[in-house]
Design a protein around this motif. Structure first.
Motif, PDB file in Angstrom:
ATOM      1  N   TRP A 173      -4.943  -3.944  21.824  1.00  0.00           N
ATOM      2  CA  TRP A 173      -4.099  -3.668  20.658  1.00  0.00           C
ATOM      3  C   TRP A 173      -4.458  -2.337  20.012  1.00  0.00           C
ATOM      4  O   TRP A 173      -3.603  -1.493  19.771  1.00  0.00           O
ATOM      5  CB  TRP A 173      -4.233  -4.804  19.648  1.00  0.00           C
ATOM      6  CG  TRP A 173      -3.509  -4.563  18.364  1.00  0.00           C
ATOM      7  CD1 TRP A 173      -4.057  -4.282  17.151  1.00  0.00           C
ATOM      8  CD2 TRP A 173      -2.090  -4.548  18.164  1.00  0.00           C
ATOM      9  NE1 TRP A 173      -3.087  -4.102  16.202  1.00  0.00           N
ATOM     10  CE2 TRP A 173      -1.867  -4.271  16.799  1.00  0.00           C
ATOM     11  CE3 TRP A 173      -1.005  -4.753  18.987  1.00  0.00           C
ATOM     12  CZ2 TRP A 173      -0.601  -4.186  16.258  1.00  0.00           C
ATOM     13  CZ3 TRP A 173       0.268  -4.666  18.437  1.00  0.00           C
ATOM     14  CH2 TRP A 173       0.456  -4.392  17.094  1.00  0.00           C
ATOM     15  N   TYR A 174      -5.738  -2.130  19.722  1.00  0.00           N
ATOM     16  CA  TYR A 174      -6.134  -0.909  19.038  1.00  0.00           C
ATOM     17  C   TYR A 174      -6.013   0.316  19.936  1.00  0.00           C
ATOM     18  O   TYR A 174      -5.685   1.402  19.464  1.00  0.00           O
ATOM     19  CB  TYR A 174      -7.539  -1.047  18.449  1.00  0.00           C
ATOM     20  CG  TYR A 174      -7.534  -1.980  17.264  1.00  0.00           C
ATOM     21  CD1 TYR A 174      -6.843  -1.645  16.107  1.00  0.00           C
ATOM     22  CD2 TYR A 174      -8.175  -3.206  17.313  1.00  0.00           C
ATOM     23  CE1 TYR A 174      -6.794  -2.497  15.030  1.00  0.00           C
ATOM     24  CE2 TYR A 174      -8.139  -4.069  16.234  1.00  0.00           C
ATOM     25  CZ  TYR A 174      -7.445  -3.714  15.096  1.00  0.00           C
ATOM     26  OH  TYR A 174      -7.391  -4.559  14.029  1.00  0.00           O
TER      27      TYR A 174
ATOM     28  N   LEU B  58      -2.296   1.105  19.814  1.00  0.00           N
ATOM     29  CA  LEU B  58      -1.936   1.732  18.533  1.00  0.00           C
ATOM     30  C   LEU B  58      -2.317   3.206  18.530  1.00  0.00           C
ATOM     31  O   LEU B  58      -1.535   4.063  18.125  1.00  0.00           O
ATOM     32  CB  LEU B  58      -2.646   1.034  17.370  1.00  0.00           C
ATOM     33  CG  LEU B  58      -2.048  -0.253  16.851  1.00  0.00           C
ATOM     34  CD1 LEU B  58      -2.875  -0.774  15.687  1.00  0.00           C
ATOM     35  CD2 LEU B  58      -0.615  -0.091  16.438  1.00  0.00           C
ATOM     36  N   ASN B  59      -3.528   3.499  18.969  1.00  0.00           N
ATOM     37  CA  ASN B  59      -3.989   4.891  18.958  1.00  0.00           C
ATOM     38  C   ASN B  59      -3.209   5.769  19.921  1.00  0.00           C
ATOM     39  O   ASN B  59      -3.054   6.964  19.690  1.00  0.00           O
ATOM     40  CB  ASN B  59      -5.480   4.960  19.270  1.00  0.00           C
ATOM     41  CG  ASN B  59      -6.309   4.544  18.090  1.00  0.00           C
ATOM     42  OD1 ASN B  59      -6.067   4.984  16.982  1.00  0.00           O
ATOM     43  ND2 ASN B  59      -7.279   3.676  18.316  1.00  0.00           N
TER      44      ASN B  59
ATOM     45  N   LEU C  38      -0.699   6.538  11.512  1.00  0.00           N
ATOM     46  CA  LEU C  38      -1.625   5.524  12.004  1.00  0.00           C
ATOM     47  C   LEU C  38      -2.252   4.706  10.871  1.00  0.00           C
ATOM     48  O   LEU C  38      -2.367   3.488  10.980  1.00  0.00           O
ATOM     49  CB  LEU C  38      -2.715   6.197  12.840  1.00  0.00           C
ATOM     50  CG  LEU C  38      -3.534   5.302  13.743  1.00  0.00           C
ATOM     51  CD1 LEU C  38      -2.653   4.495  14.684  1.00  0.00           C
ATOM     52  CD2 LEU C  38      -4.507   6.134  14.564  1.00  0.00           C
ATOM     53  N   ALA C  39      -2.628   5.323   9.775  1.00  0.00           N
ATOM     54  CA  ALA C  39      -3.252   4.596   8.668  1.00  0.00           C
ATOM     55  C   ALA C  39      -2.301   3.549   8.095  1.00  0.00           C
ATOM     56  O   ALA C  39      -2.709   2.422   7.803  1.00  0.00           O
ATOM     57  CB  ALA C  39      -3.697   5.564   7.575  1.00  0.00           C
ATOM     58  N   ARG C  40      -1.030   3.904   7.954  1.00  0.00           N
ATOM     59  CA  ARG C  40      -0.058   2.947   7.417  1.00  0.00           C
ATOM     60  C   ARG C  40       0.147   1.779   8.378  1.00  0.00           C
ATOM     61  O   ARG C  40       0.230   0.628   7.956  1.00  0.00           O
ATOM     62  CB  ARG C  40       1.271   3.643   7.148  1.00  0.00           C
ATOM     63  CG  ARG C  40       2.279   2.744   6.477  1.00  0.00           C
ATOM     64  CD  ARG C  40       3.466   3.538   6.028  1.00  0.00           C
ATOM     65  NE  ARG C  40       3.015   4.512   5.040  1.00  0.00           N
ATOM     66  CZ  ARG C  40       3.437   4.542   3.788  1.00  0.00           C
ATOM     67  NH1 ARG C  40       4.302   3.673   3.381  1.00  0.00           N
ATOM     68  NH2 ARG C  40       2.993   5.445   2.960  1.00  0.00           N
TER      69      ARG C  40
ATOM     70  N   TYR D 226      -2.041   0.645  10.556  1.00  0.00           N
ATOM     71  CA  TYR D 226      -3.254  -0.176  10.464  1.00  0.00           C
ATOM     72  C   TYR D 226      -3.230  -1.053   9.213  1.00  0.00           C
ATOM     73  O   TYR D 226      -3.638  -2.211   9.245  1.00  0.00           O
ATOM     74  CB  TYR D 226      -4.504   0.706  10.427  1.00  0.00           C
ATOM     75  CG  TYR D 226      -5.052   1.085  11.771  1.00  0.00           C
ATOM     76  CD1 TYR D 226      -5.283   0.133  12.753  1.00  0.00           C
ATOM     77  CD2 TYR D 226      -5.348   2.409  12.061  1.00  0.00           C
ATOM     78  CE1 TYR D 226      -5.793   0.482  13.987  1.00  0.00           C
ATOM     79  CE2 TYR D 226      -5.860   2.768  13.296  1.00  0.00           C
ATOM     80  CZ  TYR D 226      -6.082   1.795  14.252  1.00  0.00           C
ATOM     81  OH  TYR D 226      -6.585   2.146  15.469  1.00  0.00           O
ATOM     82  N   ALA D 227      -2.749  -0.515   8.106  1.00  0.00           N
ATOM     83  CA  ALA D 227      -2.696  -1.282   6.861  1.00  0.00           C
ATOM     84  C   ALA D 227      -1.740  -2.469   6.994  1.00  0.00           C
ATOM     85  O   ALA D 227      -2.080  -3.595   6.593  1.00  0.00           O
ATOM     86  CB  ALA D 227      -2.264  -0.384   5.707  1.00  0.00           C
TER      87      ALA D 227
ATOM     88  N   ASP E  49      -0.851  -3.884   9.783  1.00  0.00           N
ATOM     89  CA  ASP E  49      -1.453  -4.773  10.769  1.00  0.00           C
ATOM     90  C   ASP E  49      -2.492  -5.675  10.105  1.00  0.00           C
ATOM     91  O   ASP E  49      -2.498  -6.893  10.311  1.00  0.00           O
ATOM     92  CB  ASP E  49      -2.088  -3.954  11.898  1.00  0.00           C
ATOM     93  CG  ASP E  49      -2.860  -4.800  12.873  1.00  0.00           C
ATOM     94  OD1 ASP E  49      -2.360  -5.862  13.286  1.00  0.00           O
ATOM     95  OD2 ASP E  49      -3.984  -4.406  13.226  1.00  0.00           O
ATOM     96  N   ASP E  50      -3.361  -5.091   9.292  1.00  0.00           N
ATOM     97  CA  ASP E  50      -4.381  -5.886   8.607  1.00  0.00           C
ATOM     98  C   ASP E  50      -3.763  -6.870   7.626  1.00  0.00           C
ATOM     99  O   ASP E  50      -4.200  -8.020   7.536  1.00  0.00           O
ATOM    100  CB  ASP E  50      -5.371  -4.987   7.880  1.00  0.00           C
ATOM    101  CG  ASP E  50      -6.420  -4.407   8.807  1.00  0.00           C
ATOM    102  OD1 ASP E  50      -6.532  -4.879   9.957  1.00  0.00           O
ATOM    103  OD2 ASP E  50      -7.127  -3.475   8.388  1.00  0.00           O
TER     104      ASP E  50
ATOM    105  N   SER F 267      -2.327  -9.706   9.607  1.00  0.00           N
ATOM    106  CA  SER F 267      -3.388 -10.512  10.205  1.00  0.00           C
ATOM    107  C   SER F 267      -4.079 -11.390   9.169  1.00  0.00           C
ATOM    108  O   SER F 267      -4.400 -12.545   9.449  1.00  0.00           O
ATOM    109  CB  SER F 267      -4.421  -9.602  10.865  1.00  0.00           C
ATOM    110  OG  SER F 267      -3.839  -8.881  11.919  1.00  0.00           O
TER     111      SER F 267
END
Length: 97
Positions: A10-11, A14-15, A23-25, A27-28, A30-31, A34
């Protein structure tokens, strides 16, 4: 072991697939998804057992897990190709000093 493999995949995806400025948005979100999914599912389990019964709830949960697993092998997901690394120009030193 499967959870760790899925996390690495997954990561890595994403990268590779998400532009660096977004990417930061991603990840936010995604977290957030989750961290919300587990408590919401645990909260819904009790009423689901009361409404459907224990056996039907367990079968419904198994069906959701099966659908999520099948979605991971969908052609659109399997068609993602990793980006190739661009070679460094010959004049640059590849090892920072």
């Amino acid at each position: 072991m499967g959870v760790e493999q899925a996390g690495v995949a997954w990561y890595s995806t994403l990268n590779e697939q998400v532009p660096e400025d977004r990417l930061a948005r991603v990840y936010a979100y995604d977290d957030l998804g989750s961290h919300l999914a587990l408590p919401l599912a645990q909260f819904a389990a009790g009423p689901a057992v009361l409404l459907l019964g224990l056996q039907a709830t367990l079968y419904a949960a198994a069906a959701l897990i099966l659908l999520a697993t099948l979605a991971m092998v969908a052609p659109s997901i399997r068609a993602l190709n990793p980006k190739t690394a661009e070679p460094l120009p010959a004049s640059e030193d590849p090892v920072p000093r």
